[in-house]
Design a protein around this motif. Structure first.
Motif, PDB file in Angstrom:
ATOM      1  N   ARG A  85      -9.695  -7.678  -8.125  1.00  0.00           N
ATOM      2  CA  ARG A  85      -9.462  -8.905  -8.526  1.00  0.00           C
ATOM      3  C   ARG A  85      -8.195  -9.469  -8.185  1.00  0.00           C
ATOM      4  O   ARG A  85      -8.026 -10.756  -7.724  1.00  0.00           O
ATOM      5  N   ALA A  86      -7.326  -8.677  -8.534  1.00  0.00           N
ATOM      6  CA  ALA A  86      -5.643  -9.094  -8.481  1.00  0.00           C
ATOM      7  C   ALA A  86      -5.343  -9.286  -6.934  1.00  0.00           C
ATOM      8  O   ALA A  86      -4.788 -10.481  -6.680  1.00  0.00           O
ATOM      9  N   ARG A  87      -6.109  -8.760  -5.984  1.00  0.00           N
ATOM     10  CA  ARG A  87      -5.559  -8.979  -4.493  1.00  0.00           C
ATOM     11  C   ARG A  87      -6.458 -10.260  -4.105  1.00  0.00           C
ATOM     12  O   ARG A  87      -6.054 -10.867  -3.306  1.00  0.00           O
ATOM     13  N   ARG A  88      -7.657 -10.192  -4.801  1.00  0.00           N
ATOM     14  CA  ARG A  88      -8.232 -11.494  -4.072  1.00  0.00           C
ATOM     15  C   ARG A  88      -7.680 -12.712  -4.557  1.00  0.00           C
ATOM     16  O   ARG A  88      -7.463 -13.560  -4.027  1.00  0.00           O
ATOM     17  N   GLU A 137       4.046  -8.347 -20.515  1.00  0.00           N
ATOM     18  CA  GLU A 137       4.552  -9.039 -19.151  1.00  0.00           C
ATOM     19  C   GLU A 137       4.568  -8.140 -18.041  1.00  0.00           C
ATOM     20  O   GLU A 137       4.238  -8.478 -16.959  1.00  0.00           O
ATOM     21  N   ILE A 138       5.138  -7.073 -18.459  1.00  0.00           N
ATOM     22  CA  ILE A 138       5.114  -5.750 -17.156  1.00  0.00           C
ATOM     23  C   ILE A 138       3.690  -5.544 -16.763  1.00  0.00           C
ATOM     24  O   ILE A 138       3.370  -5.564 -15.708  1.00  0.00           O
ATOM     25  N   ALA A 139       2.924  -5.533 -17.762  1.00  0.00           N
ATOM     26  CA  ALA A 139       1.387  -5.239 -17.165  1.00  0.00           C
ATOM     27  C   ALA A 139       0.885  -6.420 -16.590  1.00  0.00           C
ATOM     28  O   ALA A 139       0.174  -5.895 -15.343  1.00  0.00           O
ATOM     29  N   ARG A 140       1.089  -7.536 -16.910  1.00  0.00           N
ATOM     30  CA  ARG A 140       0.843  -8.700 -16.133  1.00  0.00           C
ATOM     31  C   ARG A 140       1.207  -8.723 -14.864  1.00  0.00           C
ATOM     32  O   ARG A 140       0.571  -8.896 -13.721  1.00  0.00           O
ATOM     33  N   ILE A 141       2.555  -8.722 -14.391  1.00  0.00           N
ATOM     34  CA  ILE A 141       3.254  -8.565 -13.243  1.00  0.00           C
ATOM     35  C   ILE A 141       2.621  -7.298 -12.386  1.00  0.00           C
ATOM     36  O   ILE A 141       2.239  -7.633 -11.218  1.00  0.00           O
ATOM     37  N   GLN A 142       2.374  -6.159 -12.896  1.00  0.00           N
ATOM     38  CA  GLN A 142       1.910  -5.395 -12.116  1.00  0.00           C
ATOM     39  C   GLN A 142       0.592  -5.502 -11.601  1.00  0.00           C
ATOM     40  O   GLN A 142       0.416  -5.117 -10.280  1.00  0.00           O
ATOM     41  N   ARG A 143      -0.103  -5.900 -12.647  1.00  0.00           N
ATOM     42  CA  ARG A 143      -1.581  -6.180 -12.119  1.00  0.00           C
ATOM     43  C   ARG A 143      -1.571  -7.247 -10.870  1.00  0.00           C
ATOM     44  O   ARG A 143      -2.520  -7.240 -10.048  1.00  0.00           O
ATOM     45  N   ARG A 144      -0.694  -8.294 -11.336  1.00  0.00           N
ATOM     46  CA  ARG A 144      -0.724  -9.375 -10.185  1.00  0.00           C
ATOM     47  C   ARG A 144      -0.260  -8.986  -8.972  1.00  0.00           C
ATOM     48  O   ARG A 144      -0.752  -9.370  -7.807  1.00  0.00           O
ATOM     49  N   LEU A 145       0.929  -8.075  -8.948  1.00  0.00           N
ATOM     50  CA  LEU A 145       1.261  -7.671  -7.616  1.00  0.00           C
ATOM     51  C   LEU A 145       0.531  -6.390  -7.013  1.00  0.00           C
ATOM     52  O   LEU A 145       0.692  -6.298  -5.767  1.00  0.00           O
ATOM     53  N   GLY A 146      -0.011  -5.728  -7.796  1.00  0.00           N
ATOM     54  CA  GLY A 146      -0.905  -4.509  -7.547  1.00  0.00           C
ATOM     55  C   GLY A 146      -0.250  -3.431  -6.649  1.00  0.00           C
ATOM     56  O   GLY A 146      -0.329  -2.854  -5.954  1.00  0.00           O
ATOM     57  N   THR A 147       1.451  -3.473  -7.172  1.00  0.00           N
ATOM     58  CA  THR A 147       2.404  -2.356  -6.712  1.00  0.00           C
ATOM     59  C   THR A 147       2.205  -1.009  -7.271  1.00  0.00           C
ATOM     60  O   THR A 147       2.209  -1.177  -8.703  1.00  0.00           O
ATOM     61  N   MET A 195       0.760  -0.917   0.028  1.00  0.00           N
ATOM     62  CA  MET A 195       0.022  -0.042   0.111  1.00  0.00           C
ATOM     63  C   MET A 195       0.722   1.037   0.091  1.00  0.00           C
ATOM     64  O   MET A 195       1.549   1.489   0.860  1.00  0.00           O
ATOM     65  N   SER A 196       0.894   1.743  -0.963  1.00  0.00           N
ATOM     66  CA  SER A 196       1.771   3.167  -1.157  1.00  0.00           C
ATOM     67  C   SER A 196       1.129   4.409  -1.872  1.00  0.00           C
ATOM     68  O   SER A 196       0.597   3.958  -3.061  1.00  0.00           O
ATOM     69  N   GLU A 197       1.272   5.328  -1.360  1.00  0.00           N
ATOM     70  CA  GLU A 197       0.892   6.557  -2.365  1.00  0.00           C
ATOM     71  C   GLU A 197       1.974   7.529  -2.428  1.00  0.00           C
ATOM     72  O   GLU A 197       2.733   7.678  -1.597  1.00  0.00           O
ATOM     73  N   ILE A 198       2.006   7.954  -3.643  1.00  0.00           N
ATOM     74  CA  ILE A 198       3.208   9.026  -4.148  1.00  0.00           C
ATOM     75  C   ILE A 198       2.616  10.184  -4.391  1.00  0.00           C
ATOM     76  O   ILE A 198       1.869  10.296  -5.254  1.00  0.00           O
ATOM     77  N   LYS A 199       3.141  11.223  -3.706  1.00  0.00           N
ATOM     78  CA  LYS A 199       2.391  12.451  -3.992  1.00  0.00           C
ATOM     79  C   LYS A 199       3.615  13.604  -4.279  1.00  0.00           C
ATOM     80  O   LYS A 199       4.575  13.816  -3.722  1.00  0.00           O
ATOM     81  N   LEU A 200       3.433  14.165  -5.580  1.00  0.00           N
ATOM     82  CA  LEU A 200       4.352  14.961  -5.878  1.00  0.00           C
ATOM     83  C   LEU A 200       3.627  16.461  -5.993  1.00  0.00           C
ATOM     84  O   LEU A 200       2.682  16.751  -6.552  1.00  0.00           O
ATOM     85  N   GLU A 260      -1.659   2.194  -8.306  1.00  0.00           N
ATOM     86  CA  GLU A 260      -1.813   2.688  -9.771  1.00  0.00           C
ATOM     87  C   GLU A 260      -0.553   2.579 -10.537  1.00  0.00           C
ATOM     88  O   GLU A 260       0.519   2.660 -10.011  1.00  0.00           O
ATOM     89  N   PHE A 261      -0.917   2.380 -11.705  1.00  0.00           N
ATOM     90  CA  PHE A 261       0.414   2.498 -12.951  1.00  0.00           C
ATOM     91  C   PHE A 261       0.281   3.707 -13.494  1.00  0.00           C
ATOM     92  O   PHE A 261      -0.334   4.127 -14.432  1.00  0.00           O
ATOM     93  N   MET A 262       1.427   4.427 -13.376  1.00  0.00           N
ATOM     94  CA  MET A 262       1.264   5.852 -13.911  1.00  0.00           C
ATOM     95  C   MET A 262       2.495   5.838 -14.686  1.00  0.00           C
ATOM     96  O   MET A 262       3.530   5.568 -14.611  1.00  0.00           O
ATOM     97  N   ILE A 263       2.115   6.562 -15.875  1.00  0.00           N
ATOM     98  CA  ILE A 263       3.227   6.832 -16.970  1.00  0.00           C
ATOM     99  C   ILE A 263       3.417   8.147 -16.854  1.00  0.00           C
ATOM    100  O   ILE A 263       2.543   9.069 -17.049  1.00  0.00           O
ATOM    101  N   LEU A 264       4.816   8.316 -17.135  1.00  0.00           N
ATOM    102  CA  LEU A 264       5.116   9.732 -17.497  1.00  0.00           C
ATOM    103  C   LEU A 264       5.650   9.611 -19.025  1.00  0.00           C
ATOM    104  O   LEU A 264       6.558   8.743 -19.158  1.00  0.00           O
ATOM    105  N   VAL A 265       5.002  10.330 -19.770  1.00  0.00           N
ATOM    106  CA  VAL A 265       5.529  10.300 -21.078  1.00  0.00           C
ATOM    107  C   VAL A 265       5.850  11.696 -22.000  1.00  0.00           C
ATOM    108  O   VAL A 265       5.052  13.002 -21.310  1.00  0.00           O
ATOM    109  N   GLY A 266       6.497  11.860 -22.937  1.00  0.00           N
ATOM    110  CA  GLY A 266       6.739  13.274 -23.580  1.00  0.00           C
ATOM    111  C   GLY A 266       7.991  12.852 -24.409  1.00  0.00           C
ATOM    112  O   GLY A 266       8.719  11.906 -24.516  1.00  0.00           O
ATOM    113  N   PRO A 267       8.038  13.767 -25.342  1.00  0.00           N
ATOM    114  CA  PRO A 267       9.373  13.662 -26.358  1.00  0.00           C
ATOM    115  C   PRO A 267      10.705  13.917 -25.702  1.00  0.00           C
ATOM    116  O   PRO A 267      10.657  14.418 -24.356  1.00  0.00           O
TER     117      PRO A 267
END
Lengths: 281, 420
Positions: free
Chosen positions: B409-412, B178-188, B1-6, B31-38
């Protein structure tokens, strides 16, 4: 580039290589041959001894010269190992700081190190001789180790900082994120990666100290601290009409052995390319 | 359980250049947060500020409510995967993965380390490579080792810095899932930096788009795509990119270089007070009129265009139509092109048609599109005039619901796998 050399080019290269080998190894072979000659053969103007004799070796290990030679050998090995160890450890920290940290005076340190390296040794020997006698370092191990550090440290710092620069920054940052302190990152990641560089540096330092003659002869007076290169100059023949050529040759062969052994031992460790695969290849 | 606040994070370099400028983000638990840009938009710098490898010039960074600005990286309990993997070449795969655990030796006894390493290796299918050195691994295997080292320990969050950019296209696709699957499974909680908008759209629960150190928009992929806040976001998201056409407003008609278009109801209010607008039309909004259902034609407009080049991809067909842009918006569009790492090439319209279409190079084709789905931008500020806040809010809420659902669902599933 898989260009095959033509036969002529191969022969040319082989001949060239042979010429260099002969040029480099002939004096060594000569000394080996001299060391194996009996005293009567020494000036017979032949390359090979007429009969092989180990008399010269007996002379330096058990005979008249042994007192001089064995203590000198002990001094040389001890002093050089200690000087090498201190210089590599100090240089490792200095080089790491130079390669990784931004601090004022970085250039000054590097250029001072270079200046010290090119400073003629002979010009500071006399003042050192006087100073050492005053403060009681004359004819002691530390009295030689300290000046040897001045010879070995600059080159150690330069070679090691070049090695450290090659190690990608990310290695260390990854270690820090993985939970390492600065010291742990240095010890567990940077030092193992720099190992080839550390060995190379250690060997160079050892040779520099091992081969020194000027400090060795000027700052010592007895077998308490006199190293081998200086001791060779004190060999005497068995009578005053005899030159100690044979004994000197034998001693020269003996002191070359550690050098050869070191090179053979660590040759495999001085392989760069350990960092292959660290980052994308 | 962790929240990151900027909160208002700023990174200024010695020369006064602000690589990151006043970025505020609230990254929720799991949450899966993406930072994107050129390139050069400050996304990697921002990530390195979060992990602690870059100092924060001003602003606050909170992890689980605790301010961590001045904490060393090792005290933040975050795990990071570097772009070039940064594996330790002198250690075997096993020791690489075990490295973070061994640093806290007091906390993990040897049998526990072994179990954790093997579990991580199992998750990433690395079991048979455990004794090998990184130098003997393929790019994809190295990438997985780097991930193994990150997820072996119980970190509060995973940070990825362009982890797939060194892989070839096929492997990149596989590792992405693979990354999506692992992140969903671990819920980190995960922060993932990329310049690739496909990765951003496919992986992210939410995507933060950055430009020159400034946060443009942080929203769900769907909202970014359908309700971009400005020209930059609209141009960055989507492949092939959105077409920007200068348009002159005259009453209810918009004059575009490709023809005249009636202004849709919804856009009329937005267009008032502007003579000149930039219209944004996604390539896939166009259809070849000759293969389009009659019934669908009613709602849209038909335009006749000279096709310059076509590219047939099997599942669709791209056609390119060059046009001369209005000099009044030229500067704005050129600037946008530079921001998007463009090459300053000719201005052209890209349309994506049905693969059934028989349009070929040099044809004069009749294309159809629905002006109601067109975006309109202010040519001065670049702000989207047609953005519907209500729809955006609804998309956002929907996205959050879906995310919570899948996390639940992932946590259950995880609970079931490890009976208490």
């Amino acid at each position: 580039m898989d260009r095959q050399l033509s036969t002529r080019a191969k022969v040319g290269w082989a001949l060239g290589g042979l010429a260099i080998l002969v040029y480099a190894l002939f004096p060594v072979a000569w000394i080996v041959s001299l060391s194996l000659k009996a005293p009567s053969d020494l000036s017979n103007q032949q390359f090979l001894p007429t009969r092989f004799s180990l008399e010269n070796y007996r002379e330096i290990f058990t005979g008249n010269a042994s007192e001089l030679f064995l203590s000198a050998l002990r001094n040389s090995v001890g002093i050089c190992l200690i000087a090498t160890f201190i210089s590599v450890v100090l240089a490792m920290f200095a080089a790491y700081a130079i390669a990784r940290l931004e601090f004022p005076g970085k250039r000054l340190i590097l250029s001072t190190a270079l200046a010290v390296a090119i400073f003629p040794v002979i010009s500071i020997v006399t003042p050192l001789f006087n100073l050492w006698r005053q403060i009681g370092l004359y004819d002691t191990w530390p009295g030689l180790i300290i000046p040897y550090l001045s010879l070995t440290l600059p080159i150690s710092i330069w070679t090691l900082s070049a090695f450290f620069r090659e190690i990608p920054w990310e290695m260390e940052q990854a270690a820090q994120v993985d939970g390492a302190t600065n010291w742990q990152a240095f010890r567990k990641v940077i030092v193992p990666l720099a190992a080839p560089g550390v060995f190379t540096t250690a060997i160079i330092s050892f040779f520099i100290a091992w081969n020194d003659f000027v400090y060795g002869i000027s700052l010592t007076s007895t077998e308490r601290a006199r190293p081998v290169p200086a001791a060779l100059a004190f060999f005497t023949g068995s009578s005053q009409f005899e030159l100690p050529t044979g004994a000197i040759s034998a001693a020269a062969v003996i002191v070359t052995i550690p050098v050869v052994v070191l090179i053979l031992l660590f040759q495999r460790r001085i392989v760069a390319g350990l960092t292959n695969g660290a980052v994308k290849g | 359980m962790s929240e990151i606040k900027l909160e208002h994070l700023v990174k200024k370099y010695g020369d006064g250049f602000a690589a990151v400028n006043d970025v505020s983000l609230d990254i929720r638990d799991g949450e899966f947060m993406i930072l994107v840009g050129p390139s050069g938009c400050g996304k990697s710098t921002l990530l390195r500020m979060v992990v602690g490898l870059e100092d924060i010039t001003s602003g606050d960074l909170h992890i689980n409510g605790e301010r961590v600005n001045d904490k060393a990286p090792r005290d933040r309990n975050l795990a990071m995967v570097f772009q070039n993997y940064a594996l330790y070449p002198h250690l075997s795969v096993y020791e690489n993965i075990a490295f973070p655990l061994r640093l806290q030796r007091s906390r993990h006894p040897e049998p526990e380390i072994d179990e954790m390493v093997r579990r991580a290796a199992g998750l990433l299918e690395l079991e048979e490579h455990l004794e090998r050195k990184p130098a003997n691994l393929s790019g994809g295997q190295r990438q997985r080792v780097a991930m193994g080292r990150a997820l072996v320990r119980d970190a509060d969050a995973f940070l990825f810095d362009e982890p797939l950019s060194n892989l070839d296209a096929k492997l990149r696709g596989q590792m992405r899932t693979e990354i999506a699957r692992i992140q969903r499974r671990l819920g980190t909680t995960t922060i993932y930096v990329t310049h690739d908008q496909t990765e951003a759209m496919t992986l992210g629960d939410r995507v933060a788009v950055l430009r020159r150190g400034i946060l443009q928009q942080c929203a769900s992929p769907r909202e970014l795509y359908e309700q971009p806040v400005n020209l930059f976001v609209a141009g960055f998201i989507g492949s092939p990119p959105m077409n920007f056409l200068p348009g002159r407003v005259e009453g209810d008609v918009l004059h575009l270089p490709i023809g005249d278009v009636p202004l849709p109801e919804a856009a009329r209010a937005a267009a008032t007070g502007h003579d000149l607008l930039i219209a944004g039309i996604r390539p896939e909004l166009f259809e070849d009129a000759s293969v389009l259902d009659r019934s669908r034609q009613a709602g849209g407009v038909l335009v006749d265009l000279d096709i310059d080049v076509t590219e047939w991809l099997g599942n669709e067909l791209y056609a390119y139509v060059p046009y001369e842009p209005d000099p009044a918006v030229r500067a704005k569009l050129d600037e946008l092109d530079r921001d998007l790492d463009g090459e300053g090439m000719r201005t052209q319209l890209v349309v994506s048609l049905d693969a059934q279409s028989r349009v070929r190079d040099g044809d004069r084709a009749r294309l159809w599109f629905d002006p109601a789905r067109m975006h309109l931008f202010d040519p001065e500020s670049g702000v989207t005039l047609t953005r519907d806040e209500e729809v955006a809010a609804r998309l956002d809420a929907e996205n959050e619901d879906l995310r919570q659902g899948s996390l639940e669902r992932a946590r259950r599933a995880a609970d079931r796998a490890v009976p208490a």
